[in-house]
Structures are given as structure tokens and as C-alpha cells.
Design an enzyme around this catalytic site. Structure first.
Site, PDB file in Angstrom:
ATOM      1  N   SER A   1      23.845  -0.396   4.981  1.00 37.88           N
ATOM      2  CA  SER A   1      24.641  -0.223   3.858  1.00 37.88           C
ATOM      3  C   SER A   1      23.865  -0.754   2.617  1.00 37.88           C
ATOM      4  O   SER A   1      24.471  -0.596   1.460  1.00 37.88           O
ATOM      5  CB  SER A   1      25.901  -1.001   3.927  1.00 37.88           C
ATOM      6  OG  SER A   1      26.735  -0.347   4.970  1.00 37.88           O
TER       7      SER A   1
ATOM      8  N   LYS B   1      24.011   2.067  -0.067  1.00 39.61           N
ATOM      9  CA  LYS B   1      25.260   2.246  -1.104  1.00 39.61           C
ATOM     10  C   LYS B   1      24.657   1.770  -2.232  1.00 39.61           C
ATOM     11  O   LYS B   1      25.330   1.929  -3.472  1.00 39.61           O
ATOM     12  CB  LYS B   1      26.354   1.523  -0.595  1.00 39.61           C
ATOM     13  CG  LYS B   1      27.092   2.073   0.748  1.00 39.61           C
ATOM     14  CD  LYS B   1      28.272   1.035   1.005  1.00 39.61           C
ATOM     15  CE  LYS B   1      29.305   1.714   2.468  1.00 39.61           C
ATOM     16  NZ  LYS B   1      28.384   1.513   3.462  1.00 39.61           N
TER      17      LYS B   1
ATOM     18  N   SER C   1      31.640  -2.760   0.800  1.00 40.56           N
ATOM     19  CA  SER C   1      30.804  -1.987   1.647  1.00 40.56           C
ATOM     20  C   SER C   1      31.847  -0.976   2.460  1.00 40.56           C
ATOM     21  O   SER C   1      31.463  -0.542   3.472  1.00 40.56           O
ATOM     22  CB  SER C   1      29.860  -2.528   2.682  1.00 40.56           C
ATOM     23  OG  SER C   1      28.980  -1.937   3.195  1.00 40.56           O
TER      24      SER C   1
ATOM     25  N   LYS D   1      23.444  -6.455  -2.250  1.00 37.79           N
ATOM     26  CA  LYS D   1      24.206  -5.636  -1.233  1.00 37.79           C
ATOM     27  C   LYS D   1      23.700  -6.134   0.085  1.00 37.79           C
ATOM     28  O   LYS D   1      22.610  -6.441   0.293  1.00 37.79           O
ATOM     29  CB  LYS D   1      23.706  -4.152  -1.498  1.00 37.79           C
ATOM     30  CG  LYS D   1      24.456  -3.338  -0.706  1.00 37.79           C
ATOM     31  CD  LYS D   1      25.855  -2.909  -1.045  1.00 37.79           C
ATOM     32  CE  LYS D   1      26.739  -2.327   0.008  1.00 37.79           C
ATOM     33  NZ  LYS D   1      27.109  -3.269   1.207  1.00 37.79           N
TER      34      LYS D   1
END
Length: 350
Positions: free
Chosen positions: A112, A115, A169, A274
Site C-alpha cells: 500500500s 497509495k 489504507s 504511508k
């Protein structure tokens, strides 16, 4: 006399019948009270069958499939900080000085962390953040089968979808953002790869906007470049570092939380971050943070253990804030995504 004899016989018969009835009653009463004759008990005991034993089937533990980093032997690199991440990079944001480097050229799945690029492309695309987007069946995870609280039919603004994708997420939110990009998912993924090329991220390739695919891959040095650019966007800084947020899903107010425990702890000064995880990638974390009086970019990939990436970040912070710890770099072989040996170097922490 005959009549008297008959009467006597009838009396005797009635008496015998009465005794028989009494005996039958006594026998029945004894059975109901559980007074079974000893012989009967013994006989029944001999005929009794042992109760059947239900045996549980043996549970065989299925070993976890190795991450790409484990398959490449990246965890075998000598590491003075005892990091659980097979790839690590700490870089000064202002000077680009590398303070810590471990297998930074290795190209691995990034989960992720994807993202962050998804969000950057959305913001730079200039679409209205107030426009409403609806989750559909197309946004379900067919790659890993993960669930989501964003059921098909859920309608949120593009801004809310972006917030949930960065903070919590949310895979369906990220996919919906890409799906509603001009030209659809195909055009969106192309834009992601074009942006990567423009940033000089030569090790990076995307196939979808969530990170569920192990074919979304990058290197630590590429991700450091992405973090540096993303940090320049105020909205991405804000959305990625929100500890919690409540979102209206229909008539319900639903609380969402940041996937990064360091953000929620409040003990770190984090500018942007992140997290990421799929089995092939292990636990991943990228962030910009102020440590030891410097603005630093930190990349941790392929960490083993649920909380290991957080532990690695704390180990690095302890090393950076302790100027007496400046271990020399170890390892002298070049790192790559396919070679079994990697490289670990540490710069001066002071």
C-alpha cells in the site's frame, strides 16, 4: 352345600388374584424407583457398550510463504542496528545525504505504499475534491480477497476517498479514485507510471492503484524520491498524518484510524507517511520525520513481524539521537533484487 363350596372357591380365587395384583404393583414400583435386582444390573453392565470417543483431526500448521526479500536472501545482510527490515534507507531531506543504507537498490513489492503515488496523481489531476464517488462491485478486492467497510453503494466525496486511502489504507477507496479518473483505471495506472518516470524512479512499476498486487514494485531510493515530492503537497501531509477520522456511511458515523501506530502515539514529528502490507512485500513504511534536529526521509521495506517496522523506526531514532553510536558500514557486495547478498552502510549520525 354345592352353593357353599362354589362360594368358597370364588373367595379363594379372588384372594389369589388380589395377591398377584399386589405383587405386580410392587414389582413395577421397584423398577420405577431404580431397585433393579442385582442379577439384572450385572447383566445390563455386561451388555453396555463403551462411549464412542470423538477424535479431533490433527491441525497441521501451514508455514507462511516467504516474502520476496526472504527469497532473495536480503535478510542475511550484516546489520549493526539489528533491523528486521531487509531494506532500509534514511536520507536527509534537505541535503540528500544518506545516513543509513541497506539493500537500497533491491526492487521489491511495495504493497500500500502504492497509495502515496495514487494520491499524488489524483491531486495533480485537478479533479474536483467535492465531487461524489460511489463504491461499486468493481472496487472489490479480487487479488487478495480482503474486506472493507466501504460496501458497494457507499458514496463519498473524492476528498473523503483520498483521506481514507492515505490514512486507513482503504483499498476500495483507492480503486474508486483510479476508476473515476479520466479514461478509467487504464489511464490512471499509465499516469502513475508516467509520474514515476518523471521523478526518475527507474526501478518503479505500477499495475493498479491499491498495492494489492505484488507486481507493484519499487526500490528504497525511488520511494525516497516519491516521499520528498509528496511532502510538498499540504493535503497529502494532512491526510496521511490524521490519527483518526469519523465518516458518515449512510446513516452511520464510522470511525477510521491511521494504520501507522507512530502517528497515533504522538511521540514522533511526522510530516507525511504511508504503511503497506501484503504477504509478498512484508511490512513496509515510508515517512518524513524530524529527528535529531534534521528533516529525514525514512524507508523500511520487507520487515518481518507485525510490529517490526515500528520497532525498526524506533531503533533508527535511538541511533540517530545518540551521537555516540556511529557504527561503521558492513558488507561489500552490491545489492539488487535478484542477488542473495546485499549491503548495509551507516553514515555519521551526529
Amino acid at each position: 352345600m354345592l352353593g357353599a363350596a362354589a362360594g368358597s372357591m370364588i373367595a379363594v380365587m379372588l384372594a389369589l388374584a388380589s395377591q398377584g395384583a399386589h405383587a405386580a404393583t410392587s414389582s413395577a414400583s421397584g423398577k420405577s424407583a431404580g431397585k433393579t435386582p442385582p442379577k439384572a444390573v450385572a447383566k445390563n453392565a455386561r451388555k453396555a457398550k463403551p462411549a464412542s470417543v470423538v477424535r479431533k483431526a490433527a491441525v497441521v500448521a501451514t508455514p507462511a510463504s516467504p516474502t520476496f526479500g526472504q527469497m532473495y536472501g536480503l535478510h542475511s545482510v550484516d546489520d549493526p542496528l539489528d533491523l528486521k527490515s531487509s531494506v532500509a534507507l534514511v536520507m536527509d531531506q534537505d541535503t540528500n545525504e544518506i545516513l543509513l543504507s541497506k539493500n537500497t537498490q533491491a526492487v521489491l513489492p511495495i504493497a500500500s505504499i502504492t497509495k502515496l503515488m495514487t494520491a499524488l496523481v489524483i491531486v495533480e489531476g485537478g479533479q474536483s475534491l467535492d465531487e461524489k464517488i460511489t463504491i461499486t462491485d468493481e472496487d472489490r478486492d479480487t487479488e487478495k480477497g480482503t474486506g472493507s467497510r466501504l460496501a458497494p453503494g457507499t458514496t463519498l466525496t473524492r476528498s473523503e476517498m483520498l483521506h481514507l486511502a492515505l490514512m486507513s489504507s482503504e483499498n476500495r477507496a483507492a480503486n474508486a479514485l483510479g476508476r473515476n479518473y479520466p479514461g478509467g483505471l487504464t489511464a490512471f495506472v499509465a499516469a502513475m507510471n508516467q509520474k514515476a518516470q518523471a521523478l526518475g524512479m527507474s526501478d518503479t512499476h505500477y499495475v493498479e492503484p491499491t498495492g494489492l498486487s505484488s507486481r507493484n514494485q519499487s526500490s528504497a531510493k525511488d520511494l525516497a524520491a516519491l516521499v520528498k515530492v509528496a511532502h510538498e503537497v499540504p493535503l497529502l501531509r494532512e491526510y496521511s498524518t490524521t490519527p483518526d477520522a469519523t465518516v458518515a456511511l449512510g446513516r452511520r458515523q464510522v470511525a477510521f484510524h491511521n494504520t501507522n501506530g507512530l502517528v497515533r502515539s504522538g511521540s514522533w514529528d511526522i510530516g507525511i507517511q504511508k504503511t503497506g502490507f501484503i504477504n509478498e512485500a512484508g511490512r513496509c513504511l515510508v515517512m518524513q520525520a524530524s529527528l535529531a534536529g534534521r528533516k529525514l526521509i525514512m524507508v523500511l521495506l520487507d520487515s518481518t513481524g507485525k510490529y517490526s517496522r515500528i520497532g525498526d523506526a524506533e531503533r533508527i531514532r535511538k541511533w540517530l539521537t545518540n551521537t555516540g553510536l556511529t557504527p561503521a558500514g558492513l558488507g561489500n557486495s552490491s545489492s539488487s533484487s535478484v542477488q542473495p547478498q546485499g549491503q548495509m552502510t551507516l553514515g555519521k549520525a551526529g
